[in-house]
Design a protein around this motif. Structure first.
Motif, PDB file in Angstrom:
ATOM      1  N   GLN A 149    -105.349   5.548  62.862  1.00 51.06           N
ATOM      2  CA  GLN A 149    -106.803   5.446  62.744  1.00 51.06           C
ATOM      3  C   GLN A 149    -107.493   6.588  63.478  1.00 51.06           C
ATOM      4  OE1 GLN A 149    -109.287   2.680  65.248  1.00 51.06           O
ATOM      5  NE2 GLN A 149    -109.437   1.534  63.327  1.00 51.06           N
ATOM      6  N   LYS A 150    -107.020   6.874  64.704  1.00 51.26           N
ATOM      7  CA  LYS A 150    -107.621   7.963  65.482  1.00 51.26           C
ATOM      8  C   LYS A 150    -106.682   8.367  66.611  1.00 51.26           C
ATOM      9  CE  LYS A 150    -110.294   4.732  68.364  1.00 51.26           C
ATOM     10  NZ  LYS A 150    -111.636   4.364  68.845  1.00 51.26           N
ATOM     11  N   MET A 151    -106.936   9.565  67.145  1.00 47.82           N
ATOM     12  CA  MET A 151    -106.188  10.070  68.288  1.00 47.82           C
ATOM     13  C   MET A 151    -107.186  10.543  69.334  1.00 47.82           C
ATOM     14  SD  MET A 151    -103.084  12.135  66.397  1.00 47.82           S
ATOM     15  CE  MET A 151    -102.232  12.472  67.948  1.00 47.82           C
ATOM     16  N   GLU A 152    -106.913  10.169  70.594  1.00 48.72           N
ATOM     17  CA  GLU A 152    -107.799  10.525  71.696  1.00 48.72           C
ATOM     18  C   GLU A 152    -106.975  11.054  72.863  1.00 48.72           C
ATOM     19  OE1 GLU A 152    -111.202   7.171  71.667  1.00 48.72           O
ATOM     20  OE2 GLU A 152    -109.159   6.402  71.404  1.00 48.72           O
ATOM     21  N   SER A 153    -107.648  11.760  73.754  1.00 43.80           N
ATOM     22  CA  SER A 153    -106.986  12.320  74.934  1.00 43.80           C
ATOM     23  C   SER A 153    -107.513  11.651  76.193  1.00 43.80           C
ATOM     24  CB  SER A 153    -107.240  13.832  75.033  1.00 43.80           C
ATOM     25  OG  SER A 153    -106.727  14.511  73.914  1.00 43.80           O
ATOM     26  N   TRP A 154    -106.584  11.270  77.068  1.00 41.78           N
ATOM     27  CA  TRP A 154    -106.946  10.799  78.401  1.00 41.78           C
ATOM     28  C   TRP A 154    -106.963  11.996  79.338  1.00 41.78           C
ATOM     29  CZ3 TRP A 154    -109.154   6.503  79.841  1.00 41.78           C
ATOM     30  CH2 TRP A 154    -108.899   5.314  79.163  1.00 41.78           C
ATOM     31  N   TYR A 155    -108.045  12.161  80.090  1.00 43.46           N
ATOM     32  CA  TYR A 155    -108.141  13.192  81.123  1.00 43.46           C
ATOM     33  C   TYR A 155    -108.348  12.517  82.472  1.00 43.46           C
ATOM     34  CZ  TYR A 155    -108.266  17.207  78.002  1.00 43.46           C
ATOM     35  OH  TYR A 155    -107.926  18.181  77.108  1.00 43.46           O
ATOM     36  N   TYR A 156    -107.653  13.049  83.489  1.00 41.48           N
ATOM     37  CA  TYR A 156    -107.750  12.487  84.836  1.00 41.48           C
ATOM     38  C   TYR A 156    -108.277  13.545  85.804  1.00 41.48           C
ATOM     39  CZ  TYR A 156    -104.699   8.559  83.439  1.00 41.48           C
ATOM     40  OH  TYR A 156    -104.153   7.457  82.837  1.00 41.48           O
ATOM     41  N   TRP A 157    -109.086  13.089  86.742  1.00 41.55           N
ATOM     42  CA  TRP A 157    -109.508  13.897  87.889  1.00 41.55           C
ATOM     43  C   TRP A 157    -109.101  13.135  89.145  1.00 41.55           C
ATOM     44  CZ3 TRP A 157    -112.358  12.755  92.172  1.00 41.55           C
ATOM     45  CH2 TRP A 157    -112.842  13.817  92.945  1.00 41.55           C
ATOM     46  N   THR A 158    -108.469  13.835  90.067  1.00 38.23           N
ATOM     47  CA  THR A 158    -108.115  13.221  91.345  1.00 38.23           C
ATOM     48  C   THR A 158    -108.557  14.143  92.473  1.00 38.23           C
ATOM     49  OG1 THR A 158    -105.901  14.227  91.268  1.00 38.23           O
ATOM     50  CG2 THR A 158    -106.126  11.973  90.430  1.00 38.23           C
ATOM     51  N   ARG A 159    -108.920  13.523  93.595  1.00 37.90           N
ATOM     52  CA  ARG A 159    -109.376  14.316  94.734  1.00 37.90           C
ATOM     53  C   ARG A 159    -108.208  15.095  95.331  1.00 37.90           C
ATOM     54  NH1 ARG A 159    -113.738  14.280  97.424  1.00 37.90           N
ATOM     55  NH2 ARG A 159    -114.442  12.248  96.658  1.00 37.90           N
TER      56      ARG A 159
ATOM     57  N   LYS B 210    -112.311  12.167  72.032  1.00 40.66           N
ATOM     58  CA  LYS B 210    -111.652  12.486  70.777  1.00 40.66           C
ATOM     59  C   LYS B 210    -110.830  13.755  70.952  1.00 40.66           C
ATOM     60  CE  LYS B 210    -115.224  10.395  67.860  1.00 40.66           C
ATOM     61  NZ  LYS B 210    -116.263  10.647  66.823  1.00 40.66           N
ATOM     62  N   ILE B 211    -109.690  13.788  70.324  1.00 42.31           N
ATOM     63  CA  ILE B 211    -108.765  14.892  70.542  1.00 42.31           C
ATOM     64  C   ILE B 211    -109.334  16.226  70.063  1.00 42.31           C
ATOM     65  CG2 ILE B 211    -107.492  14.750  68.353  1.00 42.31           C
ATOM     66  CD1 ILE B 211    -104.908  14.994  70.075  1.00 42.31           C
ATOM     67  N   ASP B 212    -110.321  16.174  69.141  1.00 47.23           N
ATOM     68  CA  ASP B 212    -110.930  17.398  68.622  1.00 47.23           C
ATOM     69  C   ASP B 212    -112.323  17.653  69.176  1.00 47.23           C
ATOM     70  OD1 ASP B 212    -112.074  15.260  67.376  1.00 47.23           O
ATOM     71  OD2 ASP B 212    -112.037  16.096  65.365  1.00 47.23           O
ATOM     72  N   ASP B 213    -112.708  16.921  70.230  1.00 49.47           N
ATOM     73  CA  ASP B 213    -114.010  17.123  70.866  1.00 49.47           C
ATOM     74  C   ASP B 213    -113.898  18.253  71.876  1.00 49.47           C
ATOM     75  OD1 ASP B 213    -116.454  17.021  72.088  1.00 49.47           O
ATOM     76  OD2 ASP B 213    -116.314  14.919  72.733  1.00 49.47           O
ATOM     77  N   LEU B 214    -113.918  19.471  71.386  1.00 49.05           N
ATOM     78  CA  LEU B 214    -113.650  20.628  72.238  1.00 49.05           C
ATOM     79  C   LEU B 214    -114.727  20.852  73.290  1.00 49.05           C
ATOM     80  CD1 LEU B 214    -112.238  23.167  69.617  1.00 49.05           C
ATOM     81  CD2 LEU B 214    -111.013  21.553  71.080  1.00 49.05           C
ATOM     82  N   THR B 215    -115.970  20.480  72.993  1.00 46.24           N
ATOM     83  CA  THR B 215    -117.045  20.642  73.974  1.00 46.24           C
ATOM     84  C   THR B 215    -116.765  19.803  75.215  1.00 46.24           C
ATOM     85  OG1 THR B 215    -118.683  21.069  72.241  1.00 46.24           O
ATOM     86  CG2 THR B 215    -119.511  20.367  74.394  1.00 46.24           C
TER      87      THR B 215
ATOM     88  N   ILE C 176    -102.022  11.110  75.612  1.00 41.14           N
ATOM     89  CA  ILE C 176    -102.601  10.991  74.272  1.00 41.14           C
ATOM     90  C   ILE C 176    -102.603   9.517  73.893  1.00 41.14           C
ATOM     91  CG2 ILE C 176    -102.358  11.559  71.824  1.00 41.14           C
ATOM     92  CD1 ILE C 176    -103.134  13.940  73.445  1.00 41.14           C
ATOM     93  N   LYS C 177    -103.739   9.038  73.409  1.00 41.13           N
ATOM     94  CA  LYS C 177    -103.862   7.659  72.937  1.00 41.13           C
ATOM     95  C   LYS C 177    -103.916   7.670  71.410  1.00 41.13           C
ATOM     96  CE  LYS C 177    -106.877   3.574  73.190  1.00 41.13           C
ATOM     97  NZ  LYS C 177    -108.139   3.020  73.785  1.00 41.13           N
TER      98      LYS C 177
END
Length: 245
Positions: free
Chosen positions: A224-234, A47-52, A67-68
């Protein structure tokens, strides 16, 4: 927790996983999972506001990739109306396949071609379309025609228990864009779904895709909602450390 993305890993030829943001993930568990499975890529959607969760991901060298934005609209019940959309068949696939080339340049995969590869991304969406026509991914594909020529499409996944439908892929042939055909496709889709046991229609797009978002808003959809995609790459540094004797 983390889960391996087996299909994605095989398709993109790298070890991929996804973080479940519904349960906490500790740093030791995270790094153990990476080492155990020799991961190359990890994705997380929160969730875009899930700061933790955002702070944890950033502390583990994830970066915000996209951003989704999910839109929804209600479906009325009116079996008297008849939609002009028709179900696509396997005979339509060659036309749709040609139409799709370069059509999804705003997707979360297309914007990271250095990770996923432009040809593989193109192949992914064509495979999605092919499987949806067969009903083995999304449930079906509908096409819109102009003078008997297919100029657009939409794939649909239905959840009859929750009386909800979700748009998977939606596109208008590049040469027919900008003349209201996208709005017509969405209007005709709602008419089609009025005869189905569906009460809600949802669709997601990327935050950078202003044209798509403006289209949905114009057609009466609401966010309805906004979410963030986060990526980790080696990184190369990690590759060197893991290959040390």
């Amino acid at each position: 927790m983390l889960r391996l993305l087996h299909w994605d890993s095989n398709f993109f030829a790298m070890n991929m996983a996804e973080v479940s943001t519904t349960s906490p993930v500790t740093s030791p568990y995270f790094h153990h999972f990476i080492d155990e499975h020799q991961l190359d890529f990890i994705q997380a959607l929160c969730k875009i506001d899930d700061l933790t969760t955002v702070r944890f991901l950033e502390s583990e060298n994830f970066h915000m990739a996209d951003i989704k934005v999910t839109f929804e609209t209600r479906i009325d019940t009116n079996a008297q109306n008849k939609s002009s959309l028709v179900l696509a068949t396997e005979h339509d696939f060659p036309v749709l396949q040609n139409m799709m080339t370069g059509l999804f340049k705003e997707s979360r995969y297309s914007c990271y071609q250095h990770i996923f590869g432009i040809e593989k991304v193109d192949e992914l969406y064509k495979l999605w379309m092919e499987k949806s026509i067969a009903g083995s991914f999304d449930d079906y594909c509908l096409v819109i025609k102009l003078n008997e020529e297919i100029i657009g499409f939409v794939t649909i996944k239905e959840d009859l228990i929750d009386r909800k439908a979700r748009i998977g892929l939606l596109g208008i042939d590049l040469k027919h864009q900008g003349n209201g055909m996208g709005a017509k496709l969405l209007t005709e889709l709602k008419v089609f779904l009025e005869s189905r046991p569906i009460e809600q229609l949802v669709v997601s797009t990327q935050g950078r895709n202003y044209n798509a978002m403006n289209l949905y808003i114009k057609c009466g959809y609401r966010i309805q909602k906004m979410e963030s995609w986060y990526y980790w790459t080696r990184s190369r540094k990690e590759d060197v450390q893991m290959n040390r004797p």
